[in-house]
Design a protein around this motif. Structure first.
Motif, short mmCIF file in Angstrom:
data_model
loop_
_atom_site.label_atom_id
_atom_site.label_comp_id
_atom_site.label_asym_id
_atom_site.label_seq_id
_atom_site.Cartn_x
_atom_site.Cartn_y
_atom_site.Cartn_z
N VAL A 1 23.88 26.82 11.90
CA VAL A 1 23.90 25.92 13.05
C VAL A 1 25.30 26.03 13.66
O VAL A 1 26.29 25.82 12.98
CB VAL A 1 23.61 24.47 12.65
N PHE A 2 25.33 26.39 14.95
CA PHE A 2 26.61 26.66 15.59
C PHE A 2 27.18 25.40 16.24
O PHE A 2 26.45 24.49 16.61
CB PHE A 2 26.45 27.74 16.65
N GLN A 3 28.49 25.45 16.42
CA GLN A 3 29.17 24.31 17.03
C GLN A 3 28.64 24.04 18.44
O GLN A 3 28.42 22.91 18.82
CB GLN A 3 30.67 24.62 17.09
N THR B 1 8.38 18.10 13.50
CA THR B 1 8.00 16.78 13.00
C THR B 1 9.14 16.19 12.18
O THR B 1 9.50 15.02 12.32
CB THR B 1 6.75 16.89 12.11
N MET B 2 9.70 17.02 11.34
CA MET B 2 10.78 16.56 10.47
C MET B 2 11.96 16.03 11.28
O MET B 2 12.59 15.05 10.91
CB MET B 2 11.24 17.74 9.60
N LEU B 3 12.22 16.64 12.42
CA LEU B 3 13.38 16.24 13.23
C LEU B 3 12.99 15.38 14.42
O LEU B 3 13.83 15.05 15.24
CB LEU B 3 14.10 17.50 13.72
N VAL C 1 17.53 20.51 17.94
CA VAL C 1 16.79 21.76 18.11
C VAL C 1 17.50 22.89 17.36
O VAL C 1 16.86 23.70 16.70
CB VAL C 1 16.66 22.11 19.61
N ALA C 2 18.82 22.88 17.46
CA ALA C 2 19.58 23.92 16.76
C ALA C 2 19.33 23.83 15.25
O ALA C 2 19.15 24.84 14.56
CB ALA C 2 21.06 23.80 17.06
N ILE C 3 19.30 22.61 14.74
CA ILE C 3 19.01 22.43 13.31
C ILE C 3 17.58 22.86 13.02
O ILE C 3 17.30 23.53 12.02
CB ILE C 3 19.27 20.96 12.89
N GLY C 4 16.68 22.48 13.93
CA GLY C 4 15.27 22.86 13.76
C GLY C 4 15.09 24.36 13.71
O GLY C 4 14.34 24.89 12.89
N ARG C 5 15.80 25.05 14.59
CA ARG C 5 15.70 26.51 14.62
C ARG C 5 16.15 27.09 13.27
O ARG C 5 15.58 28.06 12.78
CB ARG C 5 16.60 27.05 15.74
N ALA C 6 17.17 26.44 12.69
CA ALA C 6 17.65 26.92 11.39
C ALA C 6 16.64 26.62 10.29
O ALA C 6 16.45 27.43 9.39
CB ALA C 6 19.00 26.29 11.08
N ILE C 7 15.98 25.46 10.38
CA ILE C 7 15.03 25.08 9.32
C ILE C 7 13.82 26.00 9.28
O ILE C 7 13.36 26.39 8.22
CB ILE C 7 14.54 23.62 9.53
N THR C 8 13.30 26.37 10.47
CA THR C 8 12.05 27.14 10.50
C THR C 8 12.15 28.42 9.70
O THR C 8 11.16 28.92 9.20
CB THR C 8 11.67 27.53 11.94
#
Lengths: 339, 276
Positions: free
Chosen positions: A80-82, A119-121, A142-149
């Motif tokens: 996850v980027f700054q 859903t999680m986020l 969304v950035a975190i979501g992209r990392a989770i997927t």
């Protein structure tokens, strides 16, 4: 789901070595925070783990396998980027699906994984939007979501909160903490220059300074037993009072460290005497800056509200058991207990 | 706050003057192209008896159609080559650290510093040497001397302003270099590419001196030269009607291109990529 090990890792740009001989073993499922001032090499270290920077010396192991020459996408990590670094021309869904498409997953599976992460986020309603239609906090989700997927073994965060405003920062911090709870077994590495984030999130903190590890330990370890003057000054808010001069020399040290919360404040009697220069009232605490004779400027924490005027003469007594003494090179004297 | 009436009137008056100044010559060209014979020499500002005979003459007689195709070919190929080279060059110049990068950028720019006439004779030798004389490739080759410096510069600047983290995110997502260019860079660079491509196209479309020098036969010529060389029935007659009809015909594609792409030209797609 994987251990991360750094063995004698170093990094140089040309002749300039920016990271020296880093040895570190991160346990599976651990939340580790790299903290340090700007330019200490913490981001570089994270980017080396990610594979965005070459490792010029030593070895990186993830899950026991050497990773020095493995492509970033094949290391089983997400970052996850700054600046969030969302793809501006894609919708939220496409942003989250992009990595999965590259991994050649089937359409239904991509849909399922994206929906699960959304859903999680709680970003399901945003899936059709473009990044520019989102607020800063939503973009970060969304950035975190992209990392989770991508279902990573190791999760990397590069100062993810520094673009958010203060209130949102606290919320997102809690969210990241609870994310770590839910993604059991995923190792998380988090880079920040903010020691509050480090203290609140970390299982273990790695303090970096000038390209070397100053100390590794749990937040309370670092707070109670700083291994160097740098760590003592860096961990804890507000900063520890680091006093030089006679007060340190009397103890045979170069620096005498005492935290604002470990000084007893009195109007009548105490070890040190001084005049109040400035009072900061936060409601829950009051910080009093006292110019103390023969000692220097001392910051004292008083719990709750305290009506102290500027210029008032006050008495201070440091809690002897909480004094940290350091040599001139910053190494600590063995702790002194004065009963 | 309400702007006073005289200010608004003044504003529109200035706009009207600018529009008139910009469009009247073209309007008058259209007007002239619709007149034939003696009617040309009556001064009028509205079409008196519109007559398309000039257009018919231009398009059916001689090789003007072929010449338009020549222009389309040259301009299109110049744009394609320029953009392909410029995108790759811009990537290297903006993202890869190497010694002499600044010097190289300045060298690229300095190429466009020389007046066309100064390089003409040398270039002529080069084109003869390559056996390109009287070939359309001679123009493609020579036009890129002028289109590449600015396409490279504009795209380099544009790419430099694009956040590196987006590229890194794509790398982390497992995209190959080609995928990154195709799926991430190109969609973001569209506006810049359309703008520079259009400028390159216009330049190649309008160029005169090289086209006059490097091509010798009528069927190879591009339109600016072709129009200049349109001659009348005798050396004392300048066929203004035909010239104007030809001018209008070659102007329309440019107008159409600009209208089609104007939205792309002004849009800023990177908004929202990072904190904004």
């Amino acid at each position: 789901m994987a251990k991360v090990e750094l063995v004698n890792v170093s990094k140089s740009y040309g002749d300039v070595e920016v990271l020296h001989d880093i040895n570190l073993a991160l346990e599976e499922g651990e939340f580790v925070v790299f903290v340090g001032p700007s330019g200490c090499g913490k981001s570089t270290l994270l980017r080396m783990i990610a594979g965005l920077e070459d490792i010029t010396g030593g070895e990186l192991l993830i899950g026991g396998e050497p990773m020095n020459d493995v492509l970033p996408a094949k290391r089983g990590i997400s970052m996850v980027f700054q600046s969030y670094a969302l793809y501006p021309h894609m919708t939220v869904f496409e942003n989250m699906a992009f990595g999965l498409e590259q991994a050649k997953l089937s359409k239904p599976e991509i849909r399922e994984r994206v929906n699960k992460a959304a859903t999680m986020l709680q970003i399901e309603p945003l899936l059709d939007r473009k990044p520019k239609q989102l607020s800063g906090g939503q973009r970060q989700r969304v950035a975190i979501g992209r990392a989770i997927t991508r279902d990573p073994r190791v999760f990397l965060f590069d100062e993810p909160l520094s673009n958010l405003d203060a209130a949102l920062r606290v919320d997102t911090r809690l969210e990241i903490a609870s994310l770590h709870e839910r993604l059991t077994g995923t190792t998380m590495i988090y880079v920040t220059h903010d020691q509050v984030e480090a203290m609140t999130l970390a299982d273990r903190i790695v303090v970096l300074n000038g390209g070397v590890i100053e100390q590794v330990g749990t937040p309370m370890d670092l707070y109670e037993n700083p291994a160097s003057q740098f760590v003592a000054g860096f961990i804890g808010s507000p900063k520890m009072n680091l006093l030089t001069g006679p007060v340190a020399e009397n103890e045979g040290a170069a620096t005498y460290g005492i935290r604002p919360e470990h000084i007893r404040f009195s109007r009548d009697e105490g070890l040190w005497i001084g005049r109040v220069v400035l009072t900061e009232r936060l409601g829950s605490d009051t910080f009093v800056h006292v110019k103390t004779e023969g000692v220097g400027m001392v910051n004292v924490r008083i719990e709750g509200r305290a009506d102290i005027e500027q210029g008032e003469t006050v008495h201070l007594t440091p809690d002897a058991r909480s004094v940290h003494l350091f040599y001139a090179d910053g190494t600590p004297l063995s702790r002194k207990f004065m009963q | 706050m309400k702007t006073p009436l005289w200010k608004r009137l003044g504003f529109y008056a200035v706009v009207a003057v600018i529009v008139l100044q910009a469009l009247f010559p073209f309007y008058y060209a259209i007007l002239t192209s619709l007149e034939d014979g003696q009617a040309l020499f009556d001064v009028n500002y509205l079409p008196a008896a519109p007559d398309f005979v000039n257009y018919r003459t231009m398009l059916t007689q001689g090789v003007f159609g072929r010449q338009i195709l020549n222009s389309v070919f040259v301009a299109t190929v110049v744009v394609i080559f320029s953009l392909a080279l410029a995108v790759t060059a811009a990537y290297a110049l903006s993202r890869i650290q190497f010694r002499g990068r600044g010097l190289l950028l300045l060298t690229v720019l300095s190429v466009s510093m020389f007046p066309q006439i100064a390089v003409l004779s040398g270039l002529f030798e080069v084109i003869r040497f390559f056996g390109l004389f009287n070939s359309l490739w001679a123009l493609v080759f020579s036009y890129m001397i002028f289109t590449l410096p600015f396409t490279v510069w504009v795209l380099t600047t544009f790419m430099r302003n694009m956040p590196v983290e987006i590229e890194e995110a794509a790398i982390m997502d497992g995209a190959s270099s080609l995928t990154i260019i195709r799926r991430v860079f190109l969609p973001l660079m569209w506006p810049a590419m359309v703008t520079t491509g259009l400028l390159a196209f216009i330049h190649a479309w309008n160029e005169f001196l090289f086209a006059l020098t490097f091509l010798s036969t009528d069927s190879q010529r591009t339109v600016p030269v072709a129009i200049a060389l349109i001659s009348g029935r005798s050396e004392f007659e300048i066929p203004w009607g035909n010239i104007m009809a030809a001018s209008v015909i070659v102007t329309l594609p440019l107008v159409a291109l600009v209208l089609v792409f104007q939205r792309k030209i002004v849009s800023g797609l990177t908004a929202g990529a990072v904190k904004g």
